[in-house]
Design a protein around this motif. Structure first.
Motif, PDB file in Angstrom:
ATOM      1  N   THR A 146     -66.387  22.445 -57.267  1.00  0.00           N
ATOM      2  CA  THR A 146     -67.114  23.317 -56.365  1.00  0.00           C
ATOM      3  C   THR A 146     -68.421  23.715 -57.018  1.00  0.00           C
ATOM      4  OG1 THR A 146     -65.010  24.193 -55.611  1.00  0.00           O
ATOM      5  CG2 THR A 146     -66.985  25.479 -55.076  1.00  0.00           C
ATOM      6  N   PRO A 147     -69.561  23.516 -56.355  1.00  0.00           N
ATOM      7  CA  PRO A 147     -70.831  23.875 -56.970  1.00  0.00           C
ATOM      8  C   PRO A 147     -70.983  25.394 -57.094  1.00  0.00           C
ATOM      9  CG  PRO A 147     -71.171  23.038 -54.737  1.00  0.00           C
ATOM     10  CD  PRO A 147     -69.709  22.903 -55.050  1.00  0.00           C
ATOM     11  N   VAL A 148     -71.737  25.794 -58.110  1.00  0.00           N
ATOM     12  CA  VAL A 148     -72.014  27.207 -58.293  1.00  0.00           C
ATOM     13  C   VAL A 148     -72.924  27.669 -57.159  1.00  0.00           C
ATOM     14  CG1 VAL A 148     -73.076  28.898 -59.821  1.00  0.00           C
ATOM     15  CG2 VAL A 148     -71.813  26.982 -60.782  1.00  0.00           C
ATOM     16  N   PRO A 149     -72.549  28.729 -56.420  1.00  0.00           N
ATOM     17  CA  PRO A 149     -73.362  29.171 -55.298  1.00  0.00           C
ATOM     18  C   PRO A 149     -74.687  29.772 -55.745  1.00  0.00           C
ATOM     19  CG  PRO A 149     -71.497  30.648 -55.642  1.00  0.00           C
ATOM     20  CD  PRO A 149     -71.346  29.508 -56.607  1.00  0.00           C
ATOM     21  N   ASN A 204     -75.696  25.005 -64.387  1.00  0.00           N
ATOM     22  CA  ASN A 204     -76.781  25.672 -63.667  1.00  0.00           C
ATOM     23  C   ASN A 204     -77.966  24.752 -63.407  1.00  0.00           C
ATOM     24  OD1 ASN A 204     -75.500  28.173 -63.406  1.00  0.00           O
ATOM     25  ND2 ASN A 204     -76.151  28.794 -65.451  1.00  0.00           N
ATOM     26  N   ARG A 205     -78.237  23.837 -64.338  1.00  0.00           N
ATOM     27  CA  ARG A 205     -79.407  22.959 -64.233  1.00  0.00           C
ATOM     28  C   ARG A 205     -79.140  21.721 -63.380  1.00  0.00           C
ATOM     29  NH1 ARG A 205     -81.351  18.689 -67.328  1.00  0.00           N
ATOM     30  NH2 ARG A 205     -79.599  18.868 -68.744  1.00  0.00           N
ATOM     31  N   CYS A 206     -77.885  21.272 -63.358  1.00  0.00           N
ATOM     32  CA  CYS A 206     -77.540  20.001 -62.693  1.00  0.00           C
ATOM     33  C   CYS A 206     -76.381  20.227 -61.718  1.00  0.00           C
ATOM     34  CB  CYS A 206     -77.152  18.966 -63.742  1.00  0.00           C
ATOM     35  SG  CYS A 206     -78.440  18.654 -64.968  1.00  0.00           S
ATOM     36  N   PRO A 207     -76.661  20.762 -60.547  1.00  0.00           N
ATOM     37  CA  PRO A 207     -75.584  21.167 -59.633  1.00  0.00           C
ATOM     38  C   PRO A 207     -74.705  20.033 -59.112  1.00  0.00           C
ATOM     39  CG  PRO A 207     -77.737  21.383 -58.580  1.00  0.00           C
ATOM     40  CD  PRO A 207     -77.991  21.050 -60.009  1.00  0.00           C
ATOM     41  N   ALA A 253     -73.889  17.259 -61.048  1.00  0.00           N
ATOM     42  CA  ALA A 253     -73.309  16.534 -62.183  1.00  0.00           C
ATOM     43  C   ALA A 253     -71.839  16.884 -62.379  1.00  0.00           C
ATOM     44  CB  ALA A 253     -74.084  16.865 -63.457  1.00  0.00           C
ATOM     45  N   LYS A 254     -71.076  15.895 -62.825  1.00  0.00           N
ATOM     46  CA  LYS A 254     -69.700  16.113 -63.271  1.00  0.00           C
ATOM     47  C   LYS A 254     -69.775  16.521 -64.732  1.00  0.00           C
ATOM     48  CE  LYS A 254     -67.793  14.286 -59.527  1.00  0.00           C
ATOM     49  NZ  LYS A 254     -67.051  15.046 -58.570  1.00  0.00           N
ATOM     50  N   ILE A 255     -68.964  17.501 -65.128  1.00  0.00           N
ATOM     51  CA  ILE A 255     -68.976  17.998 -66.500  1.00  0.00           C
ATOM     52  C   ILE A 255     -67.576  17.857 -67.083  1.00  0.00           C
ATOM     53  CG2 ILE A 255     -69.379  20.001 -67.982  1.00  0.00           C
ATOM     54  CD1 ILE A 255     -71.240  21.070 -65.722  1.00  0.00           C
ATOM     55  N   LEU A 290     -66.113  30.819 -70.411  1.00  0.00           N
ATOM     56  CA  LEU A 290     -66.782  30.449 -69.163  1.00  0.00           C
ATOM     57  C   LEU A 290     -66.408  31.381 -68.019  1.00  0.00           C
ATOM     58  CD1 LEU A 290     -66.227  26.573 -69.236  1.00  0.00           C
ATOM     59  CD2 LEU A 290     -68.239  27.857 -70.014  1.00  0.00           C
ATOM     60  N   THR A 291     -67.381  31.673 -67.168  1.00  0.00           N
ATOM     61  CA  THR A 291     -67.098  32.449 -65.962  1.00  0.00           C
ATOM     62  C   THR A 291     -66.284  31.580 -65.006  1.00  0.00           C
ATOM     63  OG1 THR A 291     -69.063  31.686 -64.787  1.00  0.00           O
ATOM     64  CG2 THR A 291     -69.310  33.677 -66.172  1.00  0.00           C
ATOM     65  N   THR A 292     -65.672  32.190 -64.042  1.00  0.00           N
ATOM     66  CA  THR A 292     -64.898  31.447 -63.045  1.00  0.00           C
ATOM     67  C   THR A 292     -65.787  30.449 -62.315  1.00  0.00           C
ATOM     68  OG1 THR A 292     -63.377  33.295 -62.786  1.00  0.00           O
ATOM     69  CG2 THR A 292     -63.437  31.692 -60.994  1.00  0.00           C
ATOM     70  N   ALA A 293     -67.010  30.847 -61.980  1.00  0.00           N
ATOM     71  CA  ALA A 293     -67.929  29.944 -61.271  1.00  0.00           C
ATOM     72  C   ALA A 293     -68.235  28.704 -62.113  1.00  0.00           C
ATOM     73  CB  ALA A 293     -69.222  30.664 -60.909  1.00  0.00           C
ATOM     74  N   ILE A 294     -68.434  28.874 -63.399  1.00  0.00           N
ATOM     75  CA  ILE A 294     -68.719  27.732 -64.269  1.00  0.00           C
ATOM     76  C   ILE A 294     -67.454  26.898 -64.478  1.00  0.00           C
ATOM     77  CG2 ILE A 294     -69.528  26.988 -66.550  1.00  0.00           C
ATOM     78  CD1 ILE A 294     -71.743  28.123 -64.688  1.00  0.00           C
ATOM     79  N   GLN A 295     -66.298  27.528 -64.616  1.00  0.00           N
ATOM     80  CA  GLN A 295     -65.034  26.780 -64.712  1.00  0.00           C
ATOM     81  C   GLN A 295     -64.873  25.858 -63.508  1.00  0.00           C
ATOM     82  OE1 GLN A 295     -61.676  29.415 -65.180  1.00  0.00           O
ATOM     83  NE2 GLN A 295     -62.633  30.488 -66.884  1.00  0.00           N
ATOM     84  N   ASN A 296     -65.236  26.353 -62.336  1.00  0.00           N
ATOM     85  CA  ASN A 296     -65.130  25.551 -61.117  1.00  0.00           C
ATOM     86  C   ASN A 296     -66.016  24.313 -61.150  1.00  0.00           C
ATOM     87  OD1 ASN A 296     -63.197  27.167 -59.902  1.00  0.00           O
ATOM     88  ND2 ASN A 296     -64.730  28.470 -58.930  1.00  0.00           N
ATOM     89  N   ARG A 297     -67.054  24.324 -61.950  1.00  0.00           N
ATOM     90  CA  ARG A 297     -67.971  23.173 -62.063  1.00  0.00           C
ATOM     91  C   ARG A 297     -67.471  22.117 -63.042  1.00  0.00           C
ATOM     92  NH1 ARG A 297     -72.985  22.603 -61.560  1.00  0.00           N
ATOM     93  NH2 ARG A 297     -72.210  20.490 -61.658  1.00  0.00           N
ATOM     94  N   VAL A 298     -66.516  22.461 -63.890  1.00  0.00           N
ATOM     95  CA  VAL A 298     -65.997  21.511 -64.873  1.00  0.00           C
ATOM     96  C   VAL A 298     -64.993  20.590 -64.183  1.00  0.00           C
ATOM     97  CG1 VAL A 298     -64.695  21.273 -67.035  1.00  0.00           C
ATOM     98  CG2 VAL A 298     -66.401  23.100 -66.792  1.00  0.00           C
ATOM     99  N   SER A 299     -65.242  19.292 -64.258  1.00  0.00           N
ATOM    100  CA  SER A 299     -64.400  18.303 -63.584  1.00  0.00           C
ATOM    101  C   SER A 299     -63.149  17.953 -64.372  1.00  0.00           C
ATOM    102  CB  SER A 299     -65.195  17.023 -63.338  1.00  0.00           C
ATOM    103  OG  SER A 299     -66.313  17.298 -62.519  1.00  0.00           O
ATOM    104  N   ALA A 300     -63.234  18.006 -65.703  1.00  0.00           N
ATOM    105  CA  ALA A 300     -62.090  17.622 -66.530  1.00  0.00           C
ATOM    106  C   ALA A 300     -62.193  18.259 -67.910  1.00  0.00           C
ATOM    107  CB  ALA A 300     -62.017  16.108 -66.664  1.00  0.00           C
ATOM    108  N   VAL A 301     -61.018  18.496 -68.500  1.00  0.00           N
ATOM    109  CA  VAL A 301     -60.903  18.926 -69.891  1.00  0.00           C
ATOM    110  C   VAL A 301     -59.957  17.927 -70.548  1.00  0.00           C
ATOM    111  CG1 VAL A 301     -60.227  20.758 -71.473  1.00  0.00           C
ATOM    112  CG2 VAL A 301     -61.204  21.354 -69.246  1.00  0.00           C
TER     113      VAL A 301
END
Length: 167
Positions: free
Chosen positions: A11-14, A99-102, A104-106, A125-136
């Protein structure tokens, strides 16, 4: 596994305002990898380069930025749960990329103490940034039985070699 981990839709950061020049320099996939204790900074010995090569082979025409996390890869970080400065560095890089690459998969990744660094970063990480991470993806993770925060646990893949006393 690598392909499945990267295909998850994040989910992209709003409401993120991103400079057009910054977006144009974004890779399709960013991987932040922390090497294990006594590994070669910043990608480690064989594992970091092998992981990068495996990902590149399944990504085909997609662009990949694979960056090692620079931290003291010495034995002093192991008993304390991994180098905290390394965790701060990885969290900063993940947040900046999100934040810079909405689009991108991270991917966050680490081996042994580097896996501990990955846990430390994830907890920052904030919840919004966690949502941007595709895999750990962790290898030889001393914290294998510890959960990652939020959605990161469901995006986690851990590899432990049979007979590994660390994980």
């Amino acid at each position: 596994v690598a392909l499945a981990a990267l295909s998850a839709t994040a989910t992209p950061v709003p409401s993120v305002v991103v400079d057009i020049d910054a977006r144009q320099s974004c890779s399709d996939v960013f991987v932040y990898f922390a090497p294990g204790t006594t590994g070669i900074p910043t990608l480690g010995g064989a594992l970091g380069p092998q992981f990068r090569a495996a990902l590149q082979s399944v990504l085909f025409a997609k662009s990949l930025t694979f960056e090692g996390i620079d931290y003291p890869v010495d034995i002093y970080g192991d008993p304390t749960g991994g180098d905290q400065g390394g965790g701060q560095t990885m969290a900063y890089k993940v947040t900046t990329t999100a934040n810079r690459c909405p689009k991108a998969k991270i991917v966050m990744s680490g081996y042994s103490q580097g896996a501990q660094v990955t846990h430390s970063a994830a907890n920052r990480l904030t919840t919004a940034i966690q949502n941007r991470v595709s895999a750990v993806v962790t290898f030889g993770d001393p914290f294998e039985s510890s959960r990652f925060p939020g959605v990161l646990q469901s995006r986690r893949e851990t590899f432990c070699q049979f007979g590994d006393l660390i994980c």
